[in-house]
Design an enzyme around this catalytic site. Structure first.
Site, PDB file in Angstrom:
ATOM      1  CB  SER A   3      -0.968   0.004   1.189  1.00 17.75           C
ATOM      2  OG  SER A   3      -0.273   0.203   2.388  1.00 17.75           O
ATOM      3  CG  ASN A   4       3.630   2.627   2.987  1.00 16.52           C
ATOM      4  OD1 ASN A   4       3.435   3.808   3.255  1.00 16.52           O
ATOM      5  ND2 ASN A   4       3.402   1.654   3.854  1.00 16.52           N
TER       6      ASN A   4
ATOM      7  NE  ARG B 201      13.906 -11.916   3.877  1.00 14.33           N
ATOM      8  CZ  ARG B 201      13.998 -13.222   4.127  1.00 14.33           C
ATOM      9  NH1 ARG B 201      15.090 -13.718   4.655  1.00 14.33           N
ATOM     10  NH2 ARG B 201      12.996 -14.028   3.822  1.00 14.33           N
TER      11      ARG B 201
ATOM     12  CG  ASN C 287      12.092   1.302   7.002  1.00 11.57           C
ATOM     13  OD1 ASN C 287      11.348   0.683   6.219  1.00 11.57           O
ATOM     14  ND2 ASN C 287      12.095   1.054   8.298  1.00 11.57           N
TER      15      ASN C 287
ATOM     16  CG  HIS D 156       9.144   1.564  12.242  1.00 11.71           C
ATOM     17  ND1 HIS D 156       9.283   0.193  12.094  1.00 11.71           N
ATOM     18  CD2 HIS D 156       8.769   1.766  13.527  1.00 11.71           C
ATOM     19  CE1 HIS D 156       9.024  -0.395  13.243  1.00 11.71           C
ATOM     20  NE2 HIS D 156       8.705   0.535  14.128  1.00 11.71           N
TER      21      HIS D 156
ATOM     22  CG  ASP E 181      21.472   2.707  11.164  1.00 16.92           C
ATOM     23  OD1 ASP E 181      20.643   1.780  11.319  1.00 16.92           O
ATOM     24  OD2 ASP E 181      21.719   3.541  12.058  1.00 16.92           O
TER      25      ASP E 181
ATOM     26  N   GLY F 129      21.298  -1.037  11.905  1.00 13.14           N
ATOM     27  CA  GLY F 129      20.509  -1.403  13.070  1.00 13.14           C
ATOM     28  C   GLY F 129      19.047  -1.644  12.708  1.00 13.14           C
TER      29      GLY F 129
ATOM     30  CG  ASP G  25      12.775  -0.379  12.611  1.00  9.45           C
ATOM     31  OD1 ASP G  25      12.823  -0.376  11.371  1.00  9.45           O
ATOM     32  OD2 ASP G  25      12.151  -1.247  13.252  1.00  9.45           O
TER      33      ASP G  25
END
Ligand code: GAR
Length: 195
Positions: free
Chosen positions: A15-16, A95, A111, A113, A145, A147, A149
């Site tokens: 959807s994004n 992932r 990203n 979130h 990066d 990590g 999120d």
């Protein structure tokens, strides 16, 4: 003005990605989606992309459930580069990426979130927020990066949590915010990348 070439990575419904396509069509984002890649062969995002005539391919993660093997990251980086991608957008991609991809696209992977990071990183952030009894959550766009999120935050939108919210009702409302924020942040960040 130079148009930005986007590559999208997703594991789910897409959807994004659709919101990004809608923003492009509405003139709010000067970009084109060059390729969509998914680690999940059954993901709706692949079908949606193909309906729009966008090349859509599966990334073979060798049967690993959560891991993103180095060889799969190298293949992903190569496919993105071959498609002429300037900016990579994770849209529900589940992932963690490490060096092969991060090195291939430094400061060029975004990203979305579904929480106000650093609160509720990881899986099912909407469920974490409801179970914690929080009165507010939101959505975050950040640079990726190594990590989970943890990368630098580019923008956030707050979303209230109501007493009768379920994880599902909250996620539905968070997604409305995602669909506003992500295309807007991509447009803003893309202008910073241009020469
Ligand atoms: C979105 O809510 C996105 O924020 C979330 O997955 C969903 C994908 O929906 N991503 C994460 O939780 C990443 N940690 P979509 O496939 O419909 O865009």
């Amino acid at each position: 003005m130079v148009m930005t070439n986007l590559g999208i990575l997703g594991s789910g419904a897409g959807s994004n990605m659709q919101a990004i396509l809608d923003a492009i069509a509405a003139g709010g984002l000067d970009a084109r989606i060059r390729i969509v890649l998914s680690d999940n062969p059954d993901a709706l995002i692949l079908e949606r992309a193909r309906k729009h005539g966008i090349p859509a391919e599966v990334i073979d993660c060798g049967g690993h459930r959560m891991k993103f093997p180095e060889v799969a990251q190298e293949t992903t980086a190569r496919k993105l580069a071959e498609a002429g991608v300037d900016l990579v957008c994770l849209a529900g991609f589940m992932r963690l990426m490490k060096r092969p991809l991060l090195d291939a696209f430094p400061f060029r992977i975004l990203n979305i979130h579904p929480s106000l990071l650093p609160a509720f990183p990881g899986l099912e952030a909407w469920k974490q927020a409801v179970e914690a009894g929080a009165s507010e959550s939101g959505v975050t766009v950040h640079l990726v990066d190594a990590g989970m999120d943890t990368g630098p935050i580019l923008g956030q939108e707050r979303v209230a949590i109501f007493p009768d919210d379920t994880p599902e009702s909250l996620h539905a409302r968070l997604q409305l915010a995602e669909h506003r924020l992500y295309p807007a942040m991509i447009a803003k960040y893309a202008t910073r990348l241009r020469p």
